[in-house]
Design a protein around this motif. Sequence first.
Motif, PDB file in Angstrom:
ATOM      1  N   LEU A   1       0.836  -1.209   0.000  1.00 27.50           N
ATOM      2  CA  LEU A   1       0.000   0.000   0.000  1.00 27.50           C
ATOM      3  C   LEU A   1       0.869   1.257   0.000  1.00 27.50           C
ATOM      4  O   LEU A   1       0.527   2.259  -0.627  1.00 27.50           O
ATOM      5  CB  LEU A   1      -0.934  -0.001   1.213  1.00 27.50           C
ATOM      6  N   GLU A   2       1.987   1.184   0.708  1.00 27.74           N
ATOM      7  CA  GLU A   2       2.878   2.347   0.726  1.00 27.74           C
ATOM      8  C   GLU A   2       3.514   2.541  -0.650  1.00 27.74           C
ATOM      9  O   GLU A   2       3.597   3.654  -1.150  1.00 27.74           O
ATOM     10  CB  GLU A   2       3.952   2.166   1.793  1.00 27.74           C
ATOM     11  N   ALA A   3       3.933   1.442  -1.262  1.00 25.35           N
ATOM     12  CA  ALA A   3       4.554   1.530  -2.589  1.00 25.35           C
ATOM     13  C   ALA A   3       3.559   2.057  -3.619  1.00 25.35           C
ATOM     14  O   ALA A   3       3.940   2.742  -4.568  1.00 25.35           O
ATOM     15  CB  ALA A   3       5.073   0.147  -3.009  1.00 25.35           C
ATOM     16  N   SER A   4       2.291   1.756  -3.435  1.00 32.53           N
ATOM     17  CA  SER A   4       1.276   2.197  -4.406  1.00 32.53           C
ATOM     18  C   SER A   4       0.964   3.686  -4.278  1.00 32.53           C
ATOM     19  O   SER A   4       0.315   4.256  -5.139  1.00 32.53           O
ATOM     20  CB  SER A   4      -0.012   1.405  -4.206  1.00 32.53           C
ATOM     21  N   GLY A   5       1.390   4.301  -3.191  1.00 26.37           N
ATOM     22  CA  GLY A   5       1.126   5.716  -3.004  1.00 26.37           C
ATOM     23  C   GLY A   5      -0.138   6.000  -2.209  1.00 26.37           C
ATOM     24  O   GLY A   5      -0.445   7.162  -1.931  1.00 26.37           O
ATOM     25  N   LEU A   6      -0.851   4.961  -1.838  1.00 20.95           N
ATOM     26  CA  LEU A   6      -2.092   5.192  -1.082  1.00 20.95           C
ATOM     27  C   LEU A   6      -1.803   5.605   0.350  1.00 20.95           C
ATOM     28  O   LEU A   6      -2.453   6.485   0.903  1.00 20.95           O
ATOM     29  CB  LEU A   6      -2.952   3.925  -1.112  1.00 20.95           C
ATOM     30  N   LEU A   7      -0.807   4.961   0.949  1.00 28.49           N
ATOM     31  CA  LEU A   7      -0.404   5.303   2.305  1.00 28.49           C
ATOM     32  C   LEU A   7       0.668   6.367   2.235  1.00 28.49           C
ATOM     33  O   LEU A   7       1.756   6.111   1.746  1.00 28.49           O
ATOM     34  CB  LEU A   7       0.199   4.063   2.973  1.00 28.49           C
ATOM     35  N   SER A   8       0.386   7.541   2.724  1.00 34.29           N
ATOM     36  CA  SER A   8       1.427   8.559   2.623  1.00 34.29           C
ATOM     37  C   SER A   8       2.134   8.812   3.939  1.00 34.29           C
ATOM     38  O   SER A   8       2.917   9.752   4.045  1.00 34.29           O
ATOM     39  CB  SER A   8       0.866   9.849   2.028  1.00 34.29           C
ATOM     40  N   GLY A   9       1.891   7.989   4.953  1.00 38.14           N
ATOM     41  CA  GLY A   9       2.641   8.142   6.185  1.00 38.14           C
ATOM     42  C   GLY A   9       1.761   8.072   7.411  1.00 38.14           C
ATOM     43  O   GLY A   9       0.622   7.605   7.345  1.00 38.14           O
ATOM     44  N   SER A  10       2.285   8.521   8.525  1.00 36.84           N
ATOM     45  CA  SER A  10       1.526   8.519   9.766  1.00 36.84           C
ATOM     46  C   SER A  10       1.959   9.722  10.593  1.00 36.84           C
ATOM     47  O   SER A  10       3.058  10.229  10.430  1.00 36.84           O
ATOM     48  CB  SER A  10       1.775   7.228  10.534  1.00 36.84           C
ATOM     49  N   LYS A  11       1.088  10.156  11.462  1.00 33.18           N
ATOM     50  CA  LYS A  11       1.339  11.377  12.232  1.00 33.18           C
ATOM     51  C   LYS A  11       0.836  11.240  13.650  1.00 33.18           C
ATOM     52  O   LYS A  11      -0.208  10.644  13.872  1.00 33.18           O
ATOM     53  CB  LYS A  11       0.574  12.560  11.598  1.00 33.18           C
ATOM     54  N   PHE A  12       1.580  11.811  14.586  1.00 37.22           N
ATOM     55  CA  PHE A  12       1.036  12.045  15.917  1.00 37.22           C
ATOM     56  C   PHE A  12       0.180  13.288  15.839  1.00 37.22           C
ATOM     57  O   PHE A  12       0.579  14.279  15.232  1.00 37.22           O
ATOM     58  CB  PHE A  12       2.170  12.269  16.920  1.00 37.22           C
ATOM     59  N   VAL A  13      -0.966  13.247  16.472  1.00 39.52           N
ATOM     60  CA  VAL A  13      -1.872  14.389  16.439  1.00 39.52           C
ATOM     61  C   VAL A  13      -1.788  15.158  17.747  1.00 39.52           C
ATOM     62  O   VAL A  13      -1.949  14.589  18.825  1.00 39.52           O
ATOM     63  CB  VAL A  13      -3.324  13.936  16.194  1.00 39.52           C
TER      64      VAL A  13
END
Lengths: 156, 156
Positions: free
Chosen positions: A50-62
């Motif tokens: 999913l990351e390689a496909s570009g759908l997952l662009s990362g994660s963040k602390f809010v």
Amino acid sequence: MKSSNSLVKIDGIDKKILRYLMEDARRPILEIARNIGISGAAIHQRLRKLEASGLLSGSKFVINPKALGYTTMAYIGIFLDKAMSNPRAVAALEKIPEVLECHYTTGNWSILIKVLCQDNEHLMQVLNKKIQQIEGVSRTETFISLDQQIDRQIRI
Amino acid sequence: MKSSNSLVKIDGIDKKILRYLMEDARRPILEIARNIGISGAAIHQRLRKLEASGLLSGSKFVINPKALGYTTMAYIGIFLDKAMSNPRAVAALEKIPEVLECHYTTGNWSILIKVLCQDNEHLMQVLNKKIQQIEGVSRTETFISLDQQIDRQIRI
DNA sequence: CCTGAAACTAGACAGAT
DNA sequence: ATCTGTCTAGTTTCAGG
């Protein structure tokens, strides 16, 4: 990262994984694995795909800005002189930490920005001493958000 | 969770930890620990404290909606009839998955929302068949975001 | 507020279906 | 192509300084 205009296909398992992690990025993968009924390794492989496909662009602390005293959020519509290019305006806006979002919009304004300030006085200073000082900014319209009542991502 | 109008105090170590994790919520804690020069356990204790204080409100996986074909983002200002209460309007908006944000604003409109659609036709349908159908919505003004040029959190 | 040890989990790899 | 078992390194809790 794949070109993002080719649509990514995801199945039901991908959706389940994403729904868990969109809520809490540090949720244990093995806990998700047990709920779904596959191994942890399988989830890791799907996430890599999913990351390689570009759908997952990362994660963040809010962060909750109110806990730091930032209680005034506002949208500001900006009118630019014809001579002022959008990229130069964006470059100037990027240097202002109170500016959290910047959109190049159709309609009334050239630019719509979202700002976060400690209080109304802080907002006034950002407007008068930072935004209005940018060369090419002719006029602004401010809308204070008294309350953000919905804040979510796209539904998977 | 502590009341969020009491300001949270954070020191330089907290700031460093937060800056790492705001960028990437799954960054290894031990990697951060080595960079800062304290133990992983100390970071965990600080994170628990920050969460209890209300400053940390969680973590999220970030999805790139373009990879799923959602390429049209817009802000919509909504005028409500005097008779329509804000909470009822928000309840109706919550049921529309394309609505990602909803702000109760000062100024022209009663409500400002952010919507994400696949294309202009989808946006038109959301406007005509969902937003405008809400009882009490008298008029709307739409601003399409051609490009989101800044997207970030508060600077710590 | 910190550390170190113990138990559990993440992430990568080889190999099976 | 996607799955599982296994192994090293990282996470997270807890007792204790």
